[in-house]
Design a protein around this motif. Sequence first.
Motif, PDB file in Angstrom:
ATOM      1  N   THR A  70      96.199  30.909 -38.528  1.00  0.00           N
ATOM      2  CA  THR A  70      97.018  32.107 -38.376  1.00  0.00           C
ATOM      3  C   THR A  70      97.802  32.378 -39.651  1.00  0.00           C
TER       4      THR A  70
ATOM      5  N   GLU B 281     101.368  34.512 -41.140  1.00  0.00           N
ATOM      6  CA  GLU B 281     102.629  35.219 -40.880  1.00  0.00           C
ATOM      7  C   GLU B 281     103.231  35.607 -42.218  1.00  0.00           C
TER       8      GLU B 281
ATOM      9  N   ASP C 211     106.480  37.639 -44.032  1.00  0.00           N
ATOM     10  CA  ASP C 211     107.824  38.214 -43.926  1.00  0.00           C
ATOM     11  C   ASP C 211     108.020  39.141 -45.115  1.00  0.00           C
TER      12      ASP C 211
ATOM     13  N   GLU D  41     109.721  43.757 -38.673  1.00  0.00           N
ATOM     14  CA  GLU D  41     109.135  42.610 -37.997  1.00  0.00           C
ATOM     15  C   GLU D  41     108.167  41.887 -38.924  1.00  0.00           C
ATOM     16  N   HIS D  42     107.925  40.587 -38.618  1.00  0.00           N
ATOM     17  CA  HIS D  42     106.947  39.825 -39.386  1.00  0.00           C
ATOM     18  C   HIS D  42     105.548  40.373 -39.135  1.00  0.00           C
TER      19      HIS D  42
ATOM     20  N   GLN E 214     101.747  39.618 -38.477  1.00  0.00           N
ATOM     21  CA  GLN E 214     101.012  38.520 -37.857  1.00  0.00           C
ATOM     22  C   GLN E 214      99.521  38.733 -38.101  1.00  0.00           C
TER      23      GLN E 214
ATOM     24  N   ALA F 225      96.407  40.494 -41.727  1.00  0.00           N
ATOM     25  CA  ALA F 225      97.702  40.569 -41.048  1.00  0.00           C
ATOM     26  C   ALA F 225      98.004  42.033 -40.761  1.00  0.00           C
TER      27      ALA F 225
ATOM     28  N   GLU G 183     101.158  44.802 -39.018  1.00  0.00           N
ATOM     29  CA  GLU G 183     102.409  45.130 -38.341  1.00  0.00           C
ATOM     30  C   GLU G 183     102.769  46.567 -38.680  1.00  0.00           C
TER      31      GLU G 183
ATOM     32  N   THR H 270     103.180  32.407 -44.610  1.00  0.00           N
ATOM     33  CA  THR H 270     102.934  31.132 -43.952  1.00  0.00           C
ATOM     34  C   THR H 270     101.514  31.109 -43.403  1.00  0.00           C
TER      35      THR H 270
END
Length: 934
Positions: free
Chosen positions: A367, A369, A371, A377-378, A380, A405, A407, A443
């Motif tokens: 996965t 993540e 920022d 929001e992060h 994902q 990712a 968002e 991450t």
Amino acid sequence: MLALIALATLALLGLTSSASAAGMEIEPGTARVTTSTSQAGAHPDVVVEFRIAPDDTGERPVGSAHTTVVELPPGLIGNPTNFASCSMQDVVRMMNATGPNQDACPREAAVGFADLDVRFPLAPAAGLKTWRQRIFRITTNPDEPAVFGTSILSLPIRMIASVRSDGDYGLTITAPRLHESAMLRHFRGTFWGVPADHQGGGADATMGDGSSILPPSRDGWRFGGRLPGAQRKPFMTNPGYCPGTPLGAGISASAWAEPAAFSPVAIAPIGPITGCEKLEFEPQIAVAPENGDAGQPSGYRVDLTVPQTNEADVLATPNLKDAVVRLPQGVALSAPVANGLQSCTDAQLAIDSKQPETCPDASKIGTVEIDSPLLDEHMQGSIYTGEQLSGDPESGAMYRLFLTAYEAGVRIKLRGAISVDRSTGQITATFDDNPQLPFARLTLRLKSGDRAVLVNPQACGTHTTDATLTSWGGQSKSPFAQFGLDRNCAGGGFAPSFTAGADNAGAGESPSFHLRVTRGDGEQGLSTIETTLPAGLLAHIGDIPLCGDAEAAAGTCSAASKIGSTTVGVGTGRKPLYLPQSGKAPTAVYLGGPYKGAPYSLVIVVPAQAGPFDLGTVVVRAALFIDQATTQVTVKADPLPAIVGGVPLNYRDVRVAIDKPAFMVNPTSCDVKSVTGSLGSTGGSAVAASSRFQVGDCGTLPFKPKLTLRVGERGKTGNRRMPPLDVTLSMSRGQANNRGVRVTLPRAFNSRLRVINDACSLEEFHAGQAGCKQVGTAVAKTPLLQEPLLGRAFFVKHPERRLPDLMVALQGQGSASLVKVNLTGKVVIPRNLSLRTNFDTVPDVPIDSFTLSLQGGKNGVIGNIGNICSAKVKRGLKAGVVFTGQSGKRVSRQQKMTVVGCGKATGKKKAAGKKKAAGKKRAAKNAAKKVAKR
């Protein structure tokens, strides 16, 4: 007047303007994007300006704009998260309100203002007006990263900021569905670098004719001054990239007549951006396994941090361009990850599309993540295994990672190259030309468990990850990260399990042979396997075409050479990866030719195909040595490759099946035997291995050997002569093999001690018989070889016996030319002075026939006493013969000897005799020549 315009506008909602027309264009030379400073990473006011080309009158736009699009260059961004927001409805009410809604949008939501020249074609009296209105941050829908808006007399103008996820990841500001009744002629939008410096007092917002656009009660809302108490947070930020040439923005528009047909993109140059050397770039990296067990599969977490500033007077951090991360040596790809794994193709990733990826779920290995300061929001996302594009593990195209990712309408898709050292397995991950979008932390979490992507180093202690991180501003940093392993540190022992045997235990039957070596998880790795088969477990080698060296090296042996298959389990953890996998290329064991001094070899071919990966073909050669005394076969395999395609194999289970029908043949002795072996580890340890082996039903095998003894030759037969002796043993197939043959000649024959005493030493015999005098020849035919074995007989001194042994050195012919078998006959002279030879260590080998011819004449081995040509002596010439079978059966008989070469021949009989003798002599010479060529 304003009220009339507003009423006319409202009345025209939904109507089509007569002035709308296709072919809308941006007026040449009017597309401009300017920044108040060219300093990289600074926070400038950004002005975007363009005009819609006029119609033939030159007074009004050629049509009503439906959508306008402004594509900013990569790196020129706005950060909406620093500011308040309000709804589009509140903006519309506020811009036209005199009542309670006049303060619906907070001043902290204003991020700029817009000057718009608008004509209302159905209200000619209104003329062309210039409207100056604030631009606010607007609340977004779920799939929108940021929205800005303003209003003209209840007509909303909504500007959606999006990221070009299908291209260069720059920002695009789209104003869709502008109202058809308001024909946009000129747009000039100012987006503030630091909005707090403009949200307070200053000049009133006015129309182009100087009249105020705000009701008298709203005169306190003015532009130009600092808003008291407001935090000075940046909105717009220059790129942290200094290419030395101007950047470019693209502006286009479409008309209501054809909303999907956009005008040619007008390019507005910006810059050039300067001062990248002033930017600060201090990234950090952290890498840690999920567990601290040495040598075990583990999930891993990778954190990449790029500290961001949020201060109006501080230059922004340049964005990460290139990332190279070198994991510690010993952190390697874990083979079991391939169990059930699939890959994602480039088409499924669709990196040039804003649509979601369609990668198979089975290709997901972790996965993501992210920022980002630009999003509330992060982000994902997922990590996928990319489709293999190369067979070179160091190329970066054999192993690939896809990162995705999402968002709030921002979709990131990245392709990473994973380079793996083919010798050590060390992993280097490279992500080049990353988007010019800021992030504070990225991450990655690689999956754990039995199918973890990575395996921990074998050694405990501290392990260091190195990185080289380069910004778009040109700064390069080399941070490092360390983690420790503190469990399972003792280092494994080495106690592998060894089993071997045949699936058919019938004596003389044709079985399949199976061997298996297993190793416990955490033990030292398996490196070498050496195996010695029990005496009598042999194979029909002559029936198989041999795989040549070139084909063996390439793993391309003919199917006709295949004699079996193998199964290999590799990897650490509870669930090793087994090869071959279903649907992949099968493994094979082939019979090869001479190798490393052995007459034959095994060519073990394992296609390293697992999951979505094809690591090529692994070939292991194993030399087959044949003991010259017992014919036992010893298999010495080359060291197993420790790393293939950069992946450490960590052998856990090795199985070999020699299962070609009618290839192997069991012993005919039911004695308890063993398959023995020696197993070596990667740490230098070695253990002996043994597996019990025994066949049954030996007593059911027939044992009926036939022996003929022929003595004499014309001119060498008679009274006190030295005649030649031919002994022929023949066996029909399906019998128990011989273990021993003892022949005692009648007392009419004695040994010629002069010849016997000329025996050579045992060392000379084993060194090639160069110093030994030949006393005879031999021919052995076996169903295991295509051609007979030819040999020579010698008397050889044995240190443990008084009389020399009669030893026969046999050698194969043709493809079996390196096969050598030595037979030993122990010579004994009993008290009755007869001559006895006992071959009591005959190998458990099936033979069709064996002929031993001892030469006569002056160098003859035996002599006869009296005249063996006389009828009386002939009738009494019988040898005592004892046969012992491998099955334990024993056959004794008095075998009559045939005497030839007696009397004188005349006429045709004499000529025939001479012809026969000459032919036999030629055959003997030819046999001797073949043996001499060894």
